[in-house]
Design a protein around this motif. Sequence first.
Motif, mmCIF file in Angstrom:
data_model
loop_
_atom_site.group_PDB
_atom_site.id
_atom_site.type_symbol
_atom_site.label_atom_id
_atom_site.label_comp_id
_atom_site.label_asym_id
_atom_site.label_seq_id
_atom_site.Cartn_x
_atom_site.Cartn_y
_atom_site.Cartn_z
ATOM 1 N N ILE A 112 0.851 -1.190 0.000
ATOM 2 C CA ILE A 112 0.000 0.000 0.000
ATOM 3 C C ILE A 112 0.891 1.246 0.000
ATOM 4 C CG2 ILE A 112 -1.891 1.182 1.155
ATOM 5 C CD1 ILE A 112 -2.409 -1.432 2.709
ATOM 6 N N THR B 181 1.862 5.233 0.184
ATOM 7 C CA THR B 181 1.346 6.408 0.896
ATOM 8 C C THR B 181 2.227 7.613 0.553
ATOM 9 O OG1 THR B 181 2.723 6.345 2.896
ATOM 10 C CG2 THR B 181 0.826 4.841 2.828
ATOM 11 N N TYR C 96 -8.284 -1.188 12.451
ATOM 12 C CA TYR C 96 -7.405 -0.171 11.893
ATOM 13 C C TYR C 96 -5.971 -0.354 12.384
ATOM 14 C CZ TYR C 96 -11.969 1.981 11.194
ATOM 15 O OH TYR C 96 -13.268 2.210 10.844
ATOM 16 N N PHE D 128 -4.859 2.997 8.283
ATOM 17 C CA PHE D 128 -5.076 1.934 7.307
ATOM 18 C C PHE D 128 -6.221 1.037 7.786
ATOM 19 C CE2 PHE D 128 -0.706 3.239 7.271
ATOM 20 C CZ PHE D 128 -0.350 3.285 5.935
ATOM 21 N N SER D 129 -6.946 0.494 6.834
ATOM 22 C CA SER D 129 -7.967 -0.494 7.158
ATOM 23 C C SER D 129 -7.325 -1.873 7.174
ATOM 24 C CB SER D 129 -9.092 -0.471 6.125
ATOM 25 O OG SER D 129 -9.942 -1.596 6.302
ATOM 26 N N ASP E 202 -7.275 -3.833 3.662
ATOM 27 C CA ASP E 202 -5.898 -3.484 3.295
ATOM 28 C C ASP E 202 -5.828 -2.236 2.417
ATOM 29 O OD1 ASP E 202 -5.375 -5.837 4.620
ATOM 30 O OD2 ASP E 202 -5.054 -7.022 2.817
ATOM 31 N N THR E 203 -6.424 -1.159 2.906
ATOM 32 C CA THR E 203 -6.411 0.098 2.166
ATOM 33 C C THR E 203 -5.889 1.234 3.048
ATOM 34 O OG1 THR E 203 -8.723 0.510 2.772
ATOM 35 C CG2 THR E 203 -8.304 -0.555 0.642
ATOM 36 N N TYR E 204 -5.392 2.271 2.382
ATOM 37 C CA TYR E 204 -4.927 3.481 3.056
ATOM 38 C C TYR E 204 -6.101 4.438 3.197
ATOM 39 C CZ TYR E 204 -2.455 7.947 3.628
ATOM 40 O OH TYR E 204 -2.029 9.172 4.067
#
Length: 345
Positions: free
Chosen positions: A229, A231, A261, A274-275, A279-281
């Motif tokens: 991911i 950033t 989180y 992040f989730s 698996d996301t920002y």
Amino acid sequence: MMIKASMGALILAASMTTGFSFNAHVPLGHGVQVVGAFSGPPSGPGPGTIVDWAVGQSTARIGSFAPSGTLEGNSFYVGYDIPRHEIFIPTEAGTTVVMKPGTLKPIATFSSLPGGRLARVTPNHQMVLELSSTQVAAYSTRAGYSQRFVDPVGGNAVIVSPNGHDAFVGGNMDSTITEIALPSGRIIRQFSVPRSGDLVWAHGQIFSADIKTGVMTVLNPRTGTITRIPTPEVDPSFSYSDIPAANAGFMQLAVSPGQQYVYAAGFSGHILKFSALDDTYLGEVPVRVNLQGLNQLSGLAVLPGGKTAVVTVENLKETAVVELSSGKILRLLPHVASNRWLVIP
């Protein structure tokens, strides 16, 4: 040897306290404690100081685990054994000091891994793992603190699976994360995850922070799946030889109470979110203790409830309690800085 020779003096020494400013109307988790060794360099002499703060109280207790300016005084990430209420403080000199929270009085020392500044107590509380740049070792948490194994796998991040069956070791100068079986110490396999500056476990996966590229890597050790991911937490001029000059880069990771989180302290002055479910920002929250310049965040711990966190502003040598939703500063603890915070129940 130096710590053992000075143990009597350390036990007799009175602990200091330091105060902070605060908003008395904000509930901040009375009874919850955070502990951390004062910031020191990656190698060489350190301050020999540890802080224990009962969040919600108006003072923090400061204790000495070794003379300042010695290798015995350099520790990075302390471990905590819940049943025995003991703090394990690994040091650059290859000695580990055992302390009680609250009083911060040393109760024992034992010979341990030279250069091992990071400790993690296993979920079954039978062993404490210690990590240096080249090795990982395990010691019994019981009196005698006997060595259980040593492996030629080092770095600066280690995490243990929730079931206690495996340890995972990575380093910010390495190209892989290594899985080690517990309690035997047998090396099982390696995963292609580079530059692990810190590791946390959330929702059945391992999150690995890359201090240099600002990429959060998510590893599912069951399937071997790897998700990267990106950033904005990137300093194009980043150098391992001069990390204090960086204006971005991941430091400590922390997990929300329900593991939905993962949060990362950024040297840019932001807490990144992040989730762990998909698996996301999810974005970043600014922390602005210093309104005129840098706010290089390092130590980070999410407090029970998941709405607030303790975070170190490394360049100011101050610690703040902030709202995770907005970055609003709720309290300041001056003259205290830890690269790695640990919440103890």
